[in-house]
Design an enzyme around this catalytic site. Structure first.
Site, PDB file in Angstrom:
ATOM      1  CG  ASN A   1      -1.767   1.202   1.374  1.00  0.00           C
ATOM      2  OD1 ASN A   1      -1.772   2.058   0.487  1.00  0.00           O
ATOM      3  ND2 ASN A   1      -2.487   1.305   2.468  1.00  0.00           N
TER       4      ASN A   1
ATOM      5  CE  LYS B   1      -0.260   3.062   4.812  1.00  0.00           C
ATOM      6  NZ  LYS B   1      -0.175   3.123   6.270  1.00  0.00           N
TER       7      LYS B   1
ATOM      8  CG  HIS C   1      -5.899   1.723   5.231  1.00  0.00           C
ATOM      9  ND1 HIS C   1      -5.451   2.639   6.153  1.00  0.00           N
ATOM     10  CD2 HIS C   1      -4.895   0.843   5.044  1.00  0.00           C
ATOM     11  CE1 HIS C   1      -4.209   2.323   6.495  1.00  0.00           C
ATOM     12  NE2 HIS C   1      -3.850   1.240   5.843  1.00  0.00           N
TER      13      HIS C   1
ATOM     14  CD  GLU D   1      -2.955   5.258   6.953  1.00  0.00           C
ATOM     15  OE1 GLU D   1      -2.899   5.309   5.711  1.00  0.00           O
ATOM     16  OE2 GLU D   1      -2.058   4.732   7.648  1.00  0.00           O
TER      17      GLU D   1
ATOM     18  CD  GLU E   1      -3.518  -2.514   7.223  1.00  0.00           C
ATOM     19  OE1 GLU E   1      -2.404  -2.738   6.732  1.00  0.00           O
ATOM     20  OE2 GLU E   1      -4.142  -1.470   7.022  1.00  0.00           O
TER      21      GLU E   1
ATOM     22  N   GLY F   1       2.490   2.142  10.981  1.00  0.00           N
ATOM     23  CA  GLY F   1       3.437   3.242  10.901  1.00  0.00           C
ATOM     24  C   GLY F   1       4.133   3.552  12.211  1.00  0.00           C
TER      25      GLY F   1
ATOM     26  CB  SER G   1       5.193  -2.079  11.998  1.00  0.00           C
ATOM     27  OG  SER G   1       4.772  -0.756  12.294  1.00  0.00           O
TER      28      SER G   1
HETATM   29  P1  13P Z   1       2.972   0.281   7.870  1.00  0.00           P
HETATM   30  O1  13P Z   1       3.521  -0.973   7.242  1.00  0.00           O
HETATM   31  O2  13P Z   1       3.709   1.521   7.463  1.00  0.00           O
HETATM   32  O3  13P Z   1       2.814   0.142   9.344  1.00  0.00           O
HETATM   33  O4  13P Z   1       1.483   0.484   7.280  1.00  0.00           O
HETATM   34  C1  13P Z   1       0.615  -0.582   7.288  1.00  0.00           C
HETATM   35  C2  13P Z   1      -0.578  -0.230   6.481  1.00  0.00           C
HETATM   36  O5  13P Z   1      -1.348   0.635   6.852  1.00  0.00           O
HETATM   37  C3  13P Z   1      -0.791  -0.937   5.214  1.00  0.00           C
HETATM   38  O6  13P Z   1      -2.051  -0.690   4.692  1.00  0.00           O
END
Ligand code: 13P
Length: 252
Positions: free
Chosen positions: A9, A11, A95, A97, A167, A173, A213
């Site tokens: 992803n 982002k 997601h 976010e 997740e 992150g 992560s």
């Molecule tokens: P990270 O791997 O940066 O923690 O992000 C995970 C994520 O949100 C994948 O969709």
């Protein structure tokens, strides 16, 4: 066990030129791991360029979100038909976010999941609790509510091909990964939910990815859990070496 699936992803990262370069490197590098399914989710602005690079390869192309309508007065939104037109095969929905920063609800995810399947896109349905929810013992309630909505209008036949992604918000992150045991516990719970709503064989077929992560050095221990079928990778997918390291580690 289902074929492992690793999704990057991206982002809100990468210009078109950067996206093309990363896609070429992932496409070429992933050829060494034909036993792993791989997909990338670039930002909307790079989907066309990446689609061009991936043409004829087995790498999936995912969008990071979409609107459920096919067209209309929805300024700033993207329709499933448009994603198909670009060559997308998958779409990430719900997601954390999108849920926490942009107010996406369980009902939104439910409608989008139905629309994705109606237009031939495989939904990657994300669920996950916040730190506060975990600390107040609400993890299972939260992921149950999210997964139940996401799958509510999906037939067993369709659900078998869908992807769930666990997740935990506190692991995204943050460099704080869920332990393999923590991931396994929630993945097994999700599979049980799917067995209850859509039947045992669907529960066995649906792939449940872990995200939060994931790095080359923890991917192998996560995938070794019986109910972890792969990963949804954020930060570590932005660089070819670390993303392919995760793909390699996912061979189990
Ligand atoms: P990270 O791997 O940066 O923690 O992000 C995970 C994520 O949100 C994948 O969709």
């Amino acid at each position: 066990m289902a074929r492992p699936f690793v999704v990057g992803n991206w982002k809100m990262h990468k210009t078109i030129a950067e996206a093309r370069a990363l896609a070429i490197a992932v496409r070429d590098g992933a050829r060494a791991f034909p036993e792993i399914d791989v997909a990338v989710a670039p930002p909307f602005t790079a989907l066309a360029a990446v689609a061009e690079v991936l043409k004829g390869s087995t790498i999936g192309l995912a969008a990071q979100t979409m609107h459920e309508a096919t067209h209309g007065a929805y300024t700033g939104e993207i329709a499933p038909t448009m994603l198909r037109d670009l060559g997308c095969t998958h779409v990430i929905l719900g997601h954390s976010e999108r849920r926490h920063l942009f107010g996406e609800t369980d009902i939104n995810v439910m409608k989008k999941a139905r629309a994705a399947l109606d237009h031939g896109l495989v939904p990657i349905l994300c669920v996950g609790e916040t730190l506060q929810e975990r600390e107040t013992s609400r993890t299972f309630d939260v992921v149950e509510r999210q997964a139940e909505h996401a799958l509510r209008h999906i037939t067993p036949q369709e659900a078998a091909g869908c992807v769930l992604a666990y997740e935990p918000v506190w692991a995204i992150g943050t460099g704080k990964t869920a332990s393999p045991a923590q991931a396994q516990e929630v993945h097994a719970f999700l599979r049980k939910l799917v067995a209850r709503s859509h039947g045992d064989s669907v529960a066995r077929s649906i792939r449940v990815l872990y995200g939060g992560s994931v790095k080359p050095d923890n991917a192998a221990s996560l995938i070794s859990e019986p109910d972890v079928d792969g990963s949804l990778v954020g930060g570590a997918c932005l660089e070819t070496g670390s993303f392919l390291g995760i793909v390699q580690a996912s061979r189990g």
